[in-house]
Write a protein that holds these residues in place. Structure first.
Motif, PDB file in Angstrom:
ATOM      1  N   UNK A 178       0.813  -1.219   0.116  1.00  0.00           N
ATOM      2  CA  UNK A 178      -0.125   0.050   0.068  1.00  0.00           C
ATOM      3  C   UNK A 178       0.953   1.292   0.060  1.00  0.00           C
ATOM      4  N   UNK A 179       1.799   1.250   0.841  1.00  0.00           N
ATOM      5  CA  UNK A 179       2.901   2.168   0.945  1.00  0.00           C
ATOM      6  C   UNK A 179       3.621   2.612  -0.491  1.00  0.00           C
ATOM      7  N   UNK A 180       3.972   1.459  -0.983  1.00  0.00           N
ATOM      8  CA  UNK A 180       4.632   1.501  -2.278  1.00  0.00           C
ATOM      9  C   UNK A 180       3.723   2.187  -3.586  1.00  0.00           C
ATOM     10  N   UNK A 181       2.247   1.866  -3.423  1.00  0.00           N
ATOM     11  CA  UNK A 181       1.563   2.175  -4.547  1.00  0.00           C
ATOM     12  C   UNK A 181       1.284   3.613  -4.340  1.00  0.00           C
ATOM     13  N   UNK A 182       1.154   4.026  -3.185  1.00  0.00           N
ATOM     14  CA  UNK A 182       0.736   5.450  -2.645  1.00  0.00           C
ATOM     15  C   UNK A 182       1.846   6.369  -3.275  1.00  0.00           C
ATOM     16  N   UNK A 183       3.281   6.228  -2.943  1.00  0.00           N
ATOM     17  CA  UNK A 183       4.314   7.104  -3.333  1.00  0.00           C
ATOM     18  C   UNK A 183       4.298   6.857  -4.826  1.00  0.00           C
ATOM     19  N   UNK A 184       4.269   5.809  -5.579  1.00  0.00           N
ATOM     20  CA  UNK A 184       4.033   5.562  -7.007  1.00  0.00           C
ATOM     21  C   UNK A 184       2.972   6.388  -7.603  1.00  0.00           C
ATOM     22  N   UNK A 185       1.822   6.363  -6.988  1.00  0.00           N
ATOM     23  CA  UNK A 185       0.516   7.057  -7.366  1.00  0.00           C
ATOM     24  C   UNK A 185       0.998   8.570  -7.488  1.00  0.00           C
ATOM     25  N   UNK A 186       1.716   9.065  -6.422  1.00  0.00           N
ATOM     26  CA  UNK A 186       1.724  10.465  -6.442  1.00  0.00           C
ATOM     27  C   UNK A 186       2.560  11.067  -7.288  1.00  0.00           C
ATOM     28  N   UNK A 187       3.811  10.062  -7.471  1.00  0.00           N
ATOM     29  CA  UNK A 187       4.853  10.526  -8.244  1.00  0.00           C
ATOM     30  C   UNK A 187       4.401  10.462  -9.842  1.00  0.00           C
ATOM     31  N   UNK A 188       3.291   9.460 -10.109  1.00  0.00           N
ATOM     32  CA  UNK A 188       3.020   9.386 -11.463  1.00  0.00           C
ATOM     33  C   UNK A 188       2.146  10.740 -11.824  1.00  0.00           C
ATOM     34  N   UNK A 189       1.483  11.303 -10.968  1.00  0.00           N
ATOM     35  CA  UNK A 189       0.761  12.518 -10.837  1.00  0.00           C
ATOM     36  C   UNK A 189       1.711  13.796 -11.375  1.00  0.00           C
ATOM     37  N   UNK A 190       2.749  13.752 -10.492  1.00  0.00           N
ATOM     38  CA  UNK A 190       3.598  14.684 -10.723  1.00  0.00           C
ATOM     39  C   UNK A 190       4.226  14.732 -12.198  1.00  0.00           C
ATOM     40  N   UNK A 191       4.800  13.270 -12.827  1.00  0.00           N
ATOM     41  CA  UNK A 191       5.204  13.096 -14.040  1.00  0.00           C
ATOM     42  C   UNK A 191       4.254  13.620 -15.001  1.00  0.00           C
ATOM     43  N   UNK A 192       3.010  13.371 -14.945  1.00  0.00           N
ATOM     44  CA  UNK A 192       2.195  13.671 -15.932  1.00  0.00           C
ATOM     45  C   UNK A 192       2.245  15.400 -16.165  1.00  0.00           C
ATOM     46  N   UNK A 193       2.205  15.812 -14.991  1.00  0.00           N
ATOM     47  CA  UNK A 193       1.930  17.486 -15.088  1.00  0.00           C
ATOM     48  C   UNK A 193       3.356  17.916 -15.658  1.00  0.00           C
ATOM     49  N   UNK A 194       4.547  17.310 -15.215  1.00  0.00           N
ATOM     50  CA  UNK A 194       5.649  17.586 -15.770  1.00  0.00           C
ATOM     51  C   UNK A 194       5.821  17.779 -17.251  1.00  0.00           C
ATOM     52  N   UNK A 195       5.396  16.315 -17.808  1.00  0.00           N
ATOM     53  CA  UNK A 195       5.234  16.106 -19.196  1.00  0.00           C
ATOM     54  C   UNK A 195       4.313  17.222 -20.081  1.00  0.00           C
ATOM     55  N   UNK A 196       3.176  17.521 -19.602  1.00  0.00           N
ATOM     56  CA  UNK A 196       2.337  18.297 -20.113  1.00  0.00           C
ATOM     57  C   UNK A 196       3.022  19.851 -20.261  1.00  0.00           C
ATOM     58  N   UNK A 197       3.694  20.127 -18.993  1.00  0.00           N
ATOM     59  CA  UNK A 197       4.200  21.295 -18.907  1.00  0.00           C
ATOM     60  C   UNK A 197       5.499  21.520 -19.920  1.00  0.00           C
ATOM     61  N   UNK A 198       6.171  20.400 -20.026  1.00  0.00           N
ATOM     62  CA  UNK A 198       7.433  20.213 -20.829  1.00  0.00           C
ATOM     63  C   UNK A 198       7.088  20.517 -22.251  1.00  0.00           C
ATOM     64  N   UNK A 199       5.832  19.927 -22.774  1.00  0.00           N
ATOM     65  CA  UNK A 199       5.179  19.932 -24.053  1.00  0.00           C
ATOM     66  C   UNK A 199       4.683  21.505 -24.518  1.00  0.00           C
ATOM     67  N   UNK A 200       4.298  22.146 -23.412  1.00  0.00           N
ATOM     68  CA  UNK A 200       4.034  23.531 -23.388  1.00  0.00           C
ATOM     69  C   UNK A 200       5.332  24.574 -23.733  1.00  0.00           C
ATOM     70  N   UNK A 201       5.441  25.003 -24.684  1.00  0.00           N
ATOM     71  CA  UNK A 201       6.994  25.772 -25.060  1.00  0.00           C
ATOM     72  C   UNK A 201       6.517  27.291 -24.716  1.00  0.00           C
ATOM     73  N   UNK A 202       5.569  27.679 -23.831  1.00  0.00           N
ATOM     74  CA  UNK A 202       5.447  28.951 -23.434  1.00  0.00           C
ATOM     75  C   UNK A 202       6.648  29.287 -22.401  1.00  0.00           C
ATOM     76  N   UNK A 203       7.041  30.541 -22.235  1.00  0.00           N
ATOM     77  CA  UNK A 203       8.312  31.039 -21.532  1.00  0.00           C
ATOM     78  C   UNK A 203       7.717  31.056 -19.915  1.00  0.00           C
ATOM     79  N   UNK A 204       8.867  30.985 -19.333  1.00  0.00           N
ATOM     80  CA  UNK A 204       8.674  30.710 -17.808  1.00  0.00           C
ATOM     81  C   UNK A 204       8.579  29.542 -17.370  1.00  0.00           C
ATOM     82  N   UNK A 205       8.164  29.350 -16.076  1.00  0.00           N
ATOM     83  CA  UNK A 205       7.754  28.181 -15.477  1.00  0.00           C
ATOM     84  C   UNK A 205       9.074  27.479 -14.666  1.00  0.00           C
ATOM     85  N   UNK A 206       9.877  28.259 -14.547  1.00  0.00           N
ATOM     86  CA  UNK A 206      11.074  27.692 -13.876  1.00  0.00           C
ATOM     87  C   UNK A 206      10.623  27.090 -12.258  1.00  0.00           C
TER      88      UNK A 206
END
Length: 322
Positions: A178-206
């Motif tokens: 359960x602990x492993x799945x929790x940290x993995x779940x939260x990490x995948x949420x971060x990853x999807x947001x990072x991916x979408x922001x990386x695909x958005x070439x607008x300036x800023x976002x540091x």
């Protein structure tokens, strides 16, 4: 090979449910971090809004897949006739309903006036009474973030509890799942947001990337330090648990677990994100993150999150107490 009851639909459900929990968690955290509660022009506004708009849909799709996996899917409503606190399936069903409702409200709270108008303009005239729900909930973003945060964590944990509750499968028979799945779940949420922001070439976002990287590095580190105790605990446990670990220690899932999940899906993106974050730690200057590396790391994390659930679902069903 043991008979497999749970297949790819369950794997997808566990992954999508965890992904929604991660998206909501990160969005809620970004909302609560806004300066003086100002969610309109804060540094993390894009993270908060994007996570809120995406959070409901993976869990809704995953729950639909779960219903169809029941066999007689049209009887799924019977799960809600009673609440059995000793049944993980019963508690989990209500938890998913609660999370879906809160995440939909949270999503609606982030819609602009024009977006709400577009949605309600497509409602048939015979349902005109629904227009009364076209209200501005932007003032409720922070309260909804606070309400949904523990529920999202609960959903992330539940995806692992669902497996751990099956005591006849030694591969799952520890609360570390359960602990492993929790940290993995939260990490995948971060990853999807990072991916979408990386695909958005607008300036800023540091600052946005800095927050996501810092959070994801912490989550992946915790995930790694759950994997190690899981293996050590298994080796010190009863013989059936030791035997079950052979599935990933020389057995059919060895390559998937060590190379593709742990190596490519966890340690490699952890290394990429750590190296990318070093300038932000040692210097106060604005850091320009490499968008390609960010996208690669995010895709690896998402792939690793799916593989984790695939390995545990299938390997767990191949293990048993003799």
């Amino acid at each position: 090979m043991k008979h497999i009851e749970w297949g790819y639909l369950i794997v997808s459900y566990l992954f999508l449910g965890g992904l929604s929990a991660g998206l909501y968690f990160v969005s809620a955290l970004a909302t609560l971090l806004q300066n003086n509660g100002n969610t309109q022009d804060g540094a993390y506004r894009r993270i908060a809004k994007l996570g809120a708009l995406l959070a409901p849909w993976p869990v809704i799709i995953g729950s639909t897949l779960l219903i169809f996996d029941l066999g007689k899917w049209y009887r799924f409503w019977k799960l809600f006739l009673h609440v059995r606190w000793t049944s993980p399936m019963s508690v989990g069903s209500w938890l998913l309903i609660g999370f879906s409702v809160v995440s939909l409200l949270y999503c609606f709270a982030w819609l602009a006036e024009g977006q709400r108008a577009w949605i309600f303009a497509r409602i048939p005239k015979r349902f005109a009474f629904l227009q009364t729900f076209n209200v501005d909930l932007s003032a409720k973003q922070r309260p909804l973030a606070l309400i949904g945060l523990p529920i999202a964590v609960g959903v992330g944990i539940y995806t692992g509890v669902l497996l751990g509750a099956v005591q006849s499968r030694p591969f799952w028979n520890t609360n570390l799942v359960a602990q492993l799945f929790l940290f993995s779940a939260l990490s995948t949420g971060c990853a999807l947001l990072m991916l979408l922001l990386a695909l958005d070439h607008s300036p800023g976002g540091s600052k946005e990337f800095q927050l996501l990287y810092s959070l994801d590095i912490g989550l992946m580190t915790l995930e790694f330090f759950i994997v190690l105790p899981y293996i050590i605990h298994g080796q010190l446990s009863v013989q059936a648990v030791k035997n079950s670990l052979e599935l990933i220690l020389g057995g059919p899932f060895t390559l998937l677990f060590w190379v593709f999940f742990l190596g490519l899906g966890l340690l490699l993106p952890l290394m990429i994100e750590t190296v990318e974050s070093i300038p932000a730690v040692v210097s106060r200057a604005t850091v320009h993150y490499n968008q390609r590396l960010t996208a690669v790391a995010a895709l690896l994390v998402l792939g690793g999150g799916f593989l984790l659930r695939y390995i545990f679902v299938f390997a767990g069903q191949m293990s048993r107490f003799d």
